[in-house]
Design an enzyme around this catalytic site. Structure first.
Site, short mmCIF file in Angstrom:
data_model
loop_
_atom_site.label_atom_id
_atom_site.label_comp_id
_atom_site.label_asym_id
_atom_site.label_seq_id
_atom_site.Cartn_x
_atom_site.Cartn_y
_atom_site.Cartn_z
N GLY A 36 -43.39 26.72 40.70
CA GLY A 36 -44.83 26.87 41.14
C GLY A 36 -45.61 25.83 40.09
N HIS A 37 -45.26 26.41 38.73
CA HIS A 37 -46.10 25.65 37.52
C HIS A 37 -45.89 24.11 37.61
CE1 HIS A 37 -45.48 29.74 35.70
NE2 HIS A 37 -46.69 29.72 35.64
N GLN A 153 -58.32 34.78 41.13
CA GLN A 153 -58.51 34.03 39.98
C GLN A 153 -59.20 32.69 40.09
OE1 GLN A 153 -55.50 34.06 36.70
NE2 GLN A 153 -54.98 31.91 37.36
N ARG A 187 -43.23 37.11 36.75
CA ARG A 187 -42.76 38.37 36.82
C ARG A 187 -41.67 38.59 37.97
NH1 ARG A 187 -48.58 39.16 36.10
NH2 ARG A 187 -48.67 40.19 34.07
P1 AMP Z 1 -49.60 32.09 35.15
O1 AMP Z 1 -48.67 31.28 34.25
O2 AMP Z 1 -48.98 33.10 36.02
O3 AMP Z 1 -50.92 32.41 34.72
O4 AMP Z 1 -49.96 30.88 36.31
C1 AMP Z 1 -50.46 29.60 35.71
C2 AMP Z 1 -50.90 28.70 36.81
O5 AMP Z 1 -49.92 28.73 37.98
C3 AMP Z 1 -51.99 29.53 37.87
O6 AMP Z 1 -52.84 28.70 38.23
C4 AMP Z 1 -51.13 30.13 38.94
O7 AMP Z 1 -52.04 30.36 40.11
C5 AMP Z 1 -50.25 28.91 39.30
N1 AMP Z 1 -49.02 29.54 39.83
C6 AMP Z 1 -48.29 30.53 39.80
N2 AMP Z 1 -47.45 30.83 40.39
C7 AMP Z 1 -47.63 29.93 41.69
C8 AMP Z 1 -46.92 29.47 42.67
N3 AMP Z 1 -45.95 30.26 43.30
N4 AMP Z 1 -47.34 28.44 43.38
C9 AMP Z 1 -48.43 27.68 42.95
N5 AMP Z 1 -49.02 27.90 41.64
C10 AMP Z 1 -48.69 28.94 41.09
#
Ligand code: AMP
Length: 289
Positions: A36-37, A153, A187
């Protein structure tokens, strides 16, 4: 790829890039990078000349008893993934660098922060808004890439940029999923093998809600919530927190579903808290222009 841990050093590199006429792309994360990132970074690389990824597990957005201490941290793996996705810079500050005295200033986006995740995790979005405001101040003018996976968010950050006139364009990016529908999340690493098998239940529940709206023409939000609750209830390992229909711009529950909505869901599978969401649009009314 350059790794920087001091705000002034990052700002100097990015100011120089902008001076040369380069667009800066920014992907804020808490590390534990996954596909995703990487999709956010690739999009930024496609659209910008210089791309910076931040890795910072922000203590302000974790409540007491949440997983701040145990949140997965692996700098070497994150650097490898950021580089593979094409990032030019990684900003990986320490907590002491970000909050030398503990901030007296916090940022709060009212109303949008109160519902859904805000109700389940009091103070969470103030922590998010504060760190994002600080990161935007450090990075400067940029395109900032955020995932729709964290839809609330995304709305809050967009409103923060609007209200405080940050020189930032927020770019929403689609949710990346496993083949069985589970949204990628740092997670997910907490899930036991049995929990992992059960975890797509929240996505399937969202799909059930989406079908109710799009195929069965259900327009009553309470009825759609009941459909999602019923679907989630069929998985014994899942404990639903909320399954709600929300207006996309303010997250309020509509009286009647007459236009596009976001289906928002959250809950635990075993001890792991998961969130997900999906867009749904009612069928066009016959005779509508
Ligand atoms: P985090 O590290 O969980 O704070 O996420 C950092 C960024 O990655 C945030 O903008 C999240 O929305 C995005 N993100 C996390 N998981 C996904 C996913 N499965 N698909 C797309 N973006 C994601």
């Amino acid at each position: 790829m350059k790794v920087i841990d001091e705000p002034a050093a990052l700002r100097a590199v990015l100011d120089e890039a902008r001076r040369l006429g380069h667009d800066v792309g920014f992907v804020p994360t808490m590390g534990a990078l996954h596909g995703g990132h990487r999709s956010l970074v690739r999009r930024a690389v496609a659209e910008c000349d210089r791309v910076v990824v931040s890795l910072f597990v922000n203590p302000l957005q974790f409540g007491p008893g949440e997983d701040f201490e145990s949140y997965p941290r692996d700098l070497a793996a994150d650097l490898a993934q950021a580089e593979e996705a094409g990032a030019d810079l990684v900003f990986a500050p320490s907590t002491r660098t970000m909050y030398p005295e503990g901030p007296l200033t916090t940022v709060s986006v009212r109303y949008l922060s109160d519902a859904l995740e805000g109700r389940s995790r009091p103070g969470h979005f103030d922590g998010v808004a504060t760190v994002v405001a600080k990161l935007f101040a450090i990075v400067g003018p940029c395109l900032a890439y955020f995932g729709e996976k964290d839809y609330q968010q995304l709305l809050i950050v967009s409103r923060l940029v609007h209200d405080l006139s940050f020189p930032v364009t927020v770019v929403p990016c689609p949710t990346i999923r496993e083949p069985d529908g589970l949204a990628l999340s740092s997670r997910n690493a907490y899930l036991s093998p049995d929990d992992r098998k059960a975890a797509p239940i929240f996505y399937w529940s969202l799909l059930a809600g989406k079908r109710a709206i799009e195929e069965n023409g259900v327009t009553d939000p309470a009825q759609v919530s009941a459909v999602m609750q019923g679907a989630a209830g069929r998985e014994g390992r899942a404990r639903l927190d909320y399954a709600q229909v929300a207006r996309p711009h303010d997250l309020c529950v509509p009286q009647v579903i007459t236009s596009e909505v976001r289906l928002m869901i959250a809950g635990h599978v075993g001890r792991t808290r998961l969130i997900d969401n999906l867009v749904a649009s009612p069928p066009d009314k016959e005779g509508a222009p």
